[in-house]
Motif scaffolding. Structure first.
Motif, PDB file in Angstrom:
ATOM      1  N   GLN A 421       1.191  -6.892  -7.712  1.00 40.84           N
ATOM      2  CA  GLN A 421       2.280  -5.945  -7.462  1.00 40.84           C
ATOM      3  C   GLN A 421       3.262  -6.448  -6.408  1.00 40.84           C
ATOM      4  O   GLN A 421       4.275  -5.802  -6.157  1.00 40.84           O
ATOM      5  CB  GLN A 421       1.699  -4.603  -6.992  1.00 40.84           C
ATOM      6  CG  GLN A 421       0.942  -3.838  -8.067  1.00 40.84           C
ATOM      7  CD  GLN A 421       0.479  -2.491  -7.564  1.00 40.84           C
ATOM      8  OE1 GLN A 421      -0.360  -2.414  -6.680  1.00 40.84           O
ATOM      9  NE2 GLN A 421       1.053  -1.427  -8.118  1.00 40.84           N
ATOM     10  N   ARG A 422       2.914  -7.576  -5.819  1.00 41.63           N
ATOM     11  CA  ARG A 422       3.762  -8.164  -4.781  1.00 41.63           C
ATOM     12  C   ARG A 422       4.066  -7.148  -3.697  1.00 41.63           C
ATOM     13  O   ARG A 422       5.207  -6.972  -3.271  1.00 41.63           O
ATOM     14  CB  ARG A 422       5.057  -8.707  -5.398  1.00 41.63           C
ATOM     15  CG  ARG A 422       4.837  -9.883  -6.356  1.00 41.63           C
ATOM     16  CD  ARG A 422       6.030 -10.118  -7.244  1.00 41.63           C
ATOM     17  NE  ARG A 422       6.327  -8.986  -8.103  1.00 41.63           N
ATOM     18  CZ  ARG A 422       5.637  -8.655  -9.194  1.00 41.63           C
ATOM     19  NH1 ARG A 422       4.594  -9.381  -9.566  1.00 41.63           N
ATOM     20  NH2 ARG A 422       5.988  -7.598  -9.919  1.00 41.63           N
ATOM     21  N   ALA A 423       3.004  -6.468  -3.260  1.00 40.53           N
ATOM     22  CA  ALA A 423       3.189  -5.409  -2.271  1.00 40.53           C
ATOM     23  C   ALA A 423       2.039  -5.423  -1.266  1.00 40.53           C
ATOM     24  O   ALA A 423       0.880  -5.639  -1.632  1.00 40.53           O
ATOM     25  CB  ALA A 423       3.254  -4.055  -2.963  1.00 40.53           C
ATOM     26  N   ARG A 424       2.394  -5.170  -0.006  1.00 43.21           N
ATOM     27  CA  ARG A 424       1.384  -5.013   1.032  1.00 43.21           C
ATOM     28  C   ARG A 424       0.989  -3.542   1.079  1.00 43.21           C
ATOM     29  O   ARG A 424       1.828  -2.650   0.943  1.00 43.21           O
ATOM     30  CB  ARG A 424       1.918  -5.471   2.387  1.00 43.21           C
ATOM     31  CG  ARG A 424       2.308  -6.931   2.372  1.00 43.21           C
ATOM     32  CD  ARG A 424       2.659  -7.458   3.731  1.00 43.21           C
ATOM     33  NE  ARG A 424       3.079  -8.843   3.634  1.00 43.21           N
ATOM     34  CZ  ARG A 424       2.263  -9.881   3.549  1.00 43.21           C
ATOM     35  NH1 ARG A 424       0.959  -9.678   3.565  1.00 43.21           N
ATOM     36  NH2 ARG A 424       2.723 -11.110   3.446  1.00 43.21           N
ATOM     37  N   LYS A 425      -0.327  -3.326   1.317  1.00 43.68           N
ATOM     38  CA  LYS A 425      -0.827  -1.960   1.269  1.00 43.68           C
ATOM     39  C   LYS A 425      -1.761  -1.707   2.454  1.00 43.68           C
ATOM     40  O   LYS A 425      -2.381  -2.627   2.991  1.00 43.68           O
ATOM     41  CB  LYS A 425      -1.571  -1.703  -0.044  1.00 43.68           C
ATOM     42  CG  LYS A 425      -0.684  -1.841  -1.279  1.00 43.68           C
ATOM     43  CD  LYS A 425      -1.430  -1.497  -2.550  1.00 43.68           C
ATOM     44  CE  LYS A 425      -0.503  -1.576  -3.770  1.00 43.68           C
ATOM     45  NZ  LYS A 425      -1.195  -1.173  -5.016  1.00 43.68           N
ATOM     46  N   THR A 426      -1.855  -0.453   2.835  1.00 42.41           N
ATOM     47  CA  THR A 426      -2.776  -0.020   3.872  1.00 42.41           C
ATOM     48  C   THR A 426      -3.600   1.135   3.342  1.00 42.41           C
ATOM     49  O   THR A 426      -3.280   1.728   2.300  1.00 42.41           O
ATOM     50  CB  THR A 426      -2.017   0.430   5.137  1.00 42.41           C
ATOM     51  OG1 THR A 426      -1.197   1.568   4.806  1.00 42.41           O
ATOM     52  CG2 THR A 426      -1.141  -0.685   5.682  1.00 42.41           C
ATOM     53  N   PHE A 427      -4.666   1.448   4.057  1.00 46.96           N
ATOM     54  CA  PHE A 427      -5.530   2.560   3.652  1.00 46.96           C
ATOM     55  C   PHE A 427      -5.696   3.484   4.850  1.00 46.96           C
ATOM     56  O   PHE A 427      -6.275   3.105   5.865  1.00 46.96           O
ATOM     57  CB  PHE A 427      -6.893   2.025   3.198  1.00 46.96           C
ATOM     58  CG  PHE A 427      -7.751   3.055   2.514  1.00 46.96           C
ATOM     59  CD1 PHE A 427      -7.594   3.318   1.168  1.00 46.96           C
ATOM     60  CD2 PHE A 427      -8.722   3.763   3.229  1.00 46.96           C
ATOM     61  CE1 PHE A 427      -8.383   4.269   0.534  1.00 46.96           C
ATOM     62  CE2 PHE A 427      -9.506   4.713   2.597  1.00 46.96           C
ATOM     63  CZ  PHE A 427      -9.340   4.967   1.243  1.00 46.96           C
ATOM     64  N   GLU A 428      -5.150   4.667   4.719  1.00 48.25           N
ATOM     65  CA  GLU A 428      -5.272   5.684   5.760  1.00 48.25           C
ATOM     66  C   GLU A 428      -5.557   7.022   5.101  1.00 48.25           C
ATOM     67  O   GLU A 428      -5.068   7.305   4.006  1.00 48.25           O
ATOM     68  CB  GLU A 428      -3.986   5.827   6.599  1.00 48.25           C
ATOM     69  CG  GLU A 428      -3.590   4.578   7.371  1.00 48.25           C
ATOM     70  CD  GLU A 428      -2.548   3.768   6.632  1.00 48.25           C
ATOM     71  OE1 GLU A 428      -2.294   2.638   7.042  1.00 48.25           O
ATOM     72  OE2 GLU A 428      -1.988   4.281   5.641  1.00 48.25           O
ATOM     73  N   ALA A 429      -6.305   7.858   5.804  1.00 52.67           N
ATOM     74  CA  ALA A 429      -6.600   9.229   5.352  1.00 52.67           C
ATOM     75  C   ALA A 429      -7.140   9.260   3.928  1.00 52.67           C
ATOM     76  O   ALA A 429      -6.850  10.181   3.154  1.00 52.67           O
ATOM     77  CB  ALA A 429      -5.350  10.103   5.460  1.00 52.67           C
TER      78      ALA A 429
END
Length: 587
Positions: A421-429
């Protein structure tokens, strides 16, 4: 006979002849009766002695009146066998033989022999004796014990030890080391006389006077010039050592009382130990142990062993033995690599978990108090208290090459890159959140031309957008002057997607677009614009979804402007930006 008629010359010749006849007759009657001596001489290691025995004696007269002139005799000893016939000396005082045993060109030991008249063959123990002060000889096997002579080696010249068992230590009639050649002045004693006044030095049985005939320094005797021993002389020294109870003696002889012979085992060593120092038995150490010094005594200790596998790193095991584990502790010297848990390190330091590693960390860094500052778990997780990185002109400080799918079990605080996806991701909540991407954002150029001029552009990489992405685009322009209106146009590739004319009184203008990406292309949705001046902003509908940006090819968005009429007015693109909001579905 009338002697007066015999000429004097004739008379003298006759007398000489008669005297000679009587002498010859008497010599035949007084020929010495010889004693046969025969024995086998061994070395300390059990091998037989091979060499020469040099037998010296002074002139003496036997009991039967035979005159024995000063001389010497050389007897060859082959395979240990010594046999010789000598005139007896025990029936006359102050008479003896000095015997030097030589092998390999050097004198190994010296003995004093006192030979008794005997019709049977004598052995060495029957003739060995001790030279007493004044040049007198003790009877064999009397002073100093059975074999008090030099037959046990040690270079004491046959000297015995008197009073060894606790009454003091005396060295009797030692032959000092030194060349007796008529010119040598310096001789060395085996020990230092203590006190120095106890030294009694004899030359051919005559006691010499200190300072007059010699001087003593430590255990070195220096003769006064003119008093040095001549070739054939016999020099002997008697003195005290000042040590009581442990007089000098031949090591491991019957006079050696510090070690009981029957306790000696194969491989034992004799070392000086303890305080006061005495000879002690040091048993053989365990296998692969080396004899080392601890600064005071000789002790068995660990040692380097040369039988290791190439590349193995030695270490001490639980039994305090130096050992190796070439399969798990390995140094690749050719490539300068260390392997822990492997003998094939692929990097300068390669750490491989063992079969029972479990949850134990592969590495751990601690401070001086033992607190963990950083660790690398068996699962590959690096945990640190703080990370400080710095990019430079060549490389970025951090890089995540990413994966084509999101992690199946992210935890709060995770941060990753989805490369499909050529995207940076984070995981919160409990949810995944993509990070918006600024595709481009920069100032533009200026124009005062009535022809279209490109004031800025933004390149879109191929395969950049995904279905469901949202794209926002904003332009901010400044108009200087009021003589002419101006027109703003937006192109995607060669396709115009926006055009709007502004009044000459509009000093500021903006254009904003918001849309989404669909499988058939980009629909920029609606454009809105506004001005600061006399004109009022109003919505403007953009192109339909059929006006597409093909996702598989790179494209360029260009921003153009022109004056509507010739004048000195200018139009400047102060900022343009495009932001991508990657698609993300959360239930």
């Amino acid at each position: 006979m009338n002697w007066k008629w015999i000429p004097s010359a004739t008379l003298r010749s006759a007398c000489l002849m008669i005297a000679t006849l009587f002498a010859l007759s008497e010599t035949g009657k007084t020929q010495p009766v010889l004693t046969r001596i025969q024995d086998v001489v061994y070395l300390a290691d059990g091998s037989r002695f091979n060499g020469l025995a040099f037998i010296d004696w002074k002139s003496f007269e036997t009991q039967n009146g035979a005159v024995v002139g000063q001389n010497s005799k050389v007897v060859r000893i082959v395979n240990g066998v010594l046999q010789v016939q000598l005139a007896p000396t025990t029936d006359k005082n102050n008479t003896y033989y000095s015997v030097k045993f030589s092998s390999g060109g050097r004198v190994l030991f010296t003995e004093i022999w006192a030979v008794s008249p005997s019709s049977t063959t004598l052995r060495l123990r029957d003739v060995r004796a001790v030279l007493l002060p004044g040049g007198f000889v003790s009877a064999p096997n009397v002073v100093g014990g059975g074999n008090s002579g030099g037959g046990n080696g040690g270079g004491n010249g046959g000297g015995g030890v008197i009073g060894e068992n606790g009454t003091g230590a005396f060295v009797d009639l030692e032959a000092p080391t030194g060349l007796i050649d008529g010119s040598n002045l310096v001789f060395t004693l085996s020990a230092t006389p203590n006190p120095s006044s106890s030294l009694e030095l004899y030359r051919n049985g005559i006691r010499l006077s200190p300072t007059v005939d010699y001087t003593l320094a430590g255990n070195t005797v220096t003769f006064v010039s003119g008093a040095q021993p001549q070739t054939g002389d016999i020099v002997r020294a008697t003195y005290r050592t000042g040590i009581f109870g442990t007089a000098p003696h031949n090591l491991l002889s019957e006079l050696h009382t510090d070690t009981i012979a029957e306790n000696v085992q194969r491989g034992d060593l004799i070392v000086g130990q303890g305080s006061p120092v005495k000879w002690m038995r040091l048993p053989m150490g365990a296998a692969n142990r080396c004899l080392t010094s601890n600064g005071l005594d000789a002790v068995w200790n660990t040692c380097l062993f040369t039988g290791f596998t190439t590349g193995a790193v030695p270490f001490v095991n639980s039994s305090s033995i130096l050992t190796q584990d070439a399969a798990s502790f390995f140094w690749d010297a050719a490539n300068k690599r260390l392997g822990l848990g492997t003998n094939s390190p692929a990097a300068n330091l390669t750490i491989r978990a063992g079969s029972s590693q479990g949850s134990v960390d592969l590495t751990r860094w601690q401070n001086s108090a033992g607190s963990t500052l950083a660790s690398l778990s068996s699962g590959g997780t690096l945990t640190v208290q703080k990370m400080n990185v710095s990019s430079n002109a060549q490389v970025a400080a951090l890089n995540d090459s990413g994966f084509g799918a999101d992690p199946s079990a992210p935890v709060s605080g995770d941060f990753w890159f989805n490369n499909s996806q050529r995207a940076r991701k984070t995981f919160e909540a409990g949810q995944v959140h993509p990070v918006p991407q600024v595709v481009c954002s920069v100032g533009g150029g200026t124009t005062n031309s009535t022809s279209n001029a490109t004031l800025g552009s933004c390149s879109i990489p191929s395969f950049y957008f995904d279905s469901g992405d949202r794209i926002e685009m904003t332009l901010n322009l400044e108009h200087s002057g009021s003589a002419s209106g101006f027109t703003v146009e937006i192109f995607i590739g060669a396709s115009q997607v926006f055009s709007r004319s502004f009044a000459g009184t509009d000093t500021l203008a903006f254009v904003h677009s918001s849309g989404g990406y669909f499988p058939t292309g980009v629909a920029l949705g609606t454009f809105s614009f506004g001005t600061a001046g006399s004109s009022a902003g109003s919505p403007f509908t953009g192109l339909s979804a059929n006006a597409t940006l093909v996702p598989t090819t790179a494209a360029q968005i260009t921003f153009r402007a022109r004056l509507n009429s010739a004048s000195s007015d200018t139009v400047t693109l102060r900022n343009f930006s495009m932001i991508r909001f990657p698609a993300q579905f959360n239930p």
